[in-house]
Motif scaffolding. Structure first.
Motif, mmCIF file in Angstrom:
data_model
loop_
_atom_site.group_PDB
_atom_site.id
_atom_site.type_symbol
_atom_site.label_atom_id
_atom_site.label_comp_id
_atom_site.label_asym_id
_atom_site.label_seq_id
_atom_site.Cartn_x
_atom_site.Cartn_y
_atom_site.Cartn_z
ATOM 1 N N ILE A 65 53.489 -17.517 -78.222
ATOM 2 C CA ILE A 65 52.448 -18.020 -77.320
ATOM 3 C C ILE A 65 53.043 -18.305 -75.946
ATOM 4 O O ILE A 65 52.453 -17.955 -74.913
ATOM 5 N N THR A 66 54.213 -18.898 -75.907
ATOM 6 C CA THR A 66 54.878 -19.180 -74.635
ATOM 7 C C THR A 66 55.205 -17.883 -73.898
ATOM 8 O O THR A 66 54.991 -17.779 -72.684
ATOM 9 N N ILE A 67 55.696 -16.882 -74.605
ATOM 10 C CA ILE A 67 56.012 -15.592 -73.990
ATOM 11 C C ILE A 67 54.756 -14.948 -73.423
ATOM 12 O O ILE A 67 54.762 -14.412 -72.314
ATOM 13 N N LYS A 68 53.666 -15.006 -74.162
ATOM 14 C CA LYS A 68 52.404 -14.428 -73.704
ATOM 15 C C LYS A 68 51.932 -15.123 -72.426
ATOM 16 O O LYS A 68 51.507 -14.468 -71.472
ATOM 17 N N ASN A 69 52.023 -16.442 -72.389
ATOM 18 C CA ASN A 69 51.616 -17.190 -71.199
ATOM 19 C C ASN A 69 52.497 -16.859 -70.003
ATOM 20 O O ASN A 69 52.008 -16.715 -68.877
ATOM 21 N N LYS A 70 53.784 -16.731 -70.228
ATOM 22 C CA LYS A 70 54.714 -16.400 -69.143
ATOM 23 C C LYS A 70 54.458 -14.989 -68.611
ATOM 24 O O LYS A 70 54.544 -14.751 -67.405
ATOM 25 N N TYR B 204 51.607 -13.552 -60.530
ATOM 26 C CA TYR B 204 52.513 -13.640 -59.385
ATOM 27 C C TYR B 204 52.747 -12.271 -58.753
ATOM 28 O O TYR B 204 52.852 -12.155 -57.536
ATOM 29 N N LYS B 205 52.829 -11.226 -59.565
ATOM 30 C CA LYS B 205 52.995 -9.880 -59.028
ATOM 31 C C LYS B 205 51.789 -9.472 -58.192
ATOM 32 O O LYS B 205 51.939 -8.887 -57.113
ATOM 33 N N THR B 206 50.603 -9.784 -58.681
ATOM 34 C CA THR B 206 49.382 -9.484 -57.940
ATOM 35 C C THR B 206 49.355 -10.253 -56.620
ATOM 36 O O THR B 206 49.033 -9.689 -55.570
ATOM 37 N N GLU B 207 49.715 -11.510 -56.680
ATOM 38 C CA GLU B 207 49.754 -12.331 -55.471
ATOM 39 C C GLU B 207 50.798 -11.799 -54.483
ATOM 40 O O GLU B 207 50.547 -11.765 -53.273
ATOM 41 N N LEU B 208 51.933 -11.354 -54.990
ATOM 42 C CA LEU B 208 52.975 -10.792 -54.133
ATOM 43 C C LEU B 208 52.486 -9.525 -53.441
ATOM 44 O O LEU B 208 52.745 -9.330 -52.249
ATOM 45 N N GLN B 209 51.757 -8.686 -54.150
ATOM 46 C CA GLN B 209 51.214 -7.472 -53.550
ATOM 47 C C GLN B 209 50.235 -7.813 -52.429
ATOM 48 O O GLN B 209 50.262 -7.186 -51.364
ATOM 49 N N GLU B 210 49.379 -8.803 -52.662
ATOM 50 C CA GLU B 210 48.416 -9.204 -51.635
ATOM 51 C C GLU B 210 49.130 -9.754 -50.404
ATOM 52 O O GLU B 210 48.781 -9.420 -49.273
ATOM 53 N N VAL B 211 50.140 -10.577 -50.628
ATOM 54 C CA VAL B 211 50.885 -11.152 -49.506
ATOM 55 C C VAL B 211 51.657 -10.061 -48.768
ATOM 56 O O VAL B 211 51.739 -10.088 -47.535
#
Length: 88
Positions: free
Chosen positions: A28-33, A40-47
């Motif tokens: 569950i922790t791995i899935k959440n991470k 974060y990758k999506t946010e990095l692409q937008e930035v």
């Protein structure tokens, strides 16, 4: 002899349940991470796109045509010999 067998089996069952609980908890922790990493990758692409747009705009702002365009649009300047047309 029978009590010893029950005690060992209870301990073994407890250990098995504990290991299963830990494995499920880690999954569950791995899935959440992973989901967080994707966000974060999506946010990095937008930035990155926004950064590139700003870099391009900065380069463009150094050109004479861009400065002239801004002066015409924002300040209402006209070139010598042009007629000003008012829009409603």
């Amino acid at each position: 002899m029978k009590k010893k067998f029950k005690f060992k089996s209870i301990i073994i069952i407890f250990i098995i349940f504990y290991v299963c609980y830990m494995l499920i908890s880690q999954q569950i922790t791995i899935k959440n991470k992973k989901a967080q990493l994707q966000q974060y990758k999506t946010e990095l692409q937008e930035v990155s796109k926004e950064h590139q747009r700003l870099v391009d705009e900065t380069k463009m702002s150094k050109t004479y045509r861009y400065v002239e365009k801004l002066a015409r649009e924002r300040l209402g300047f006209i070139k010598q010999g042009e007629n000003a047309v008012m829009q409603k």
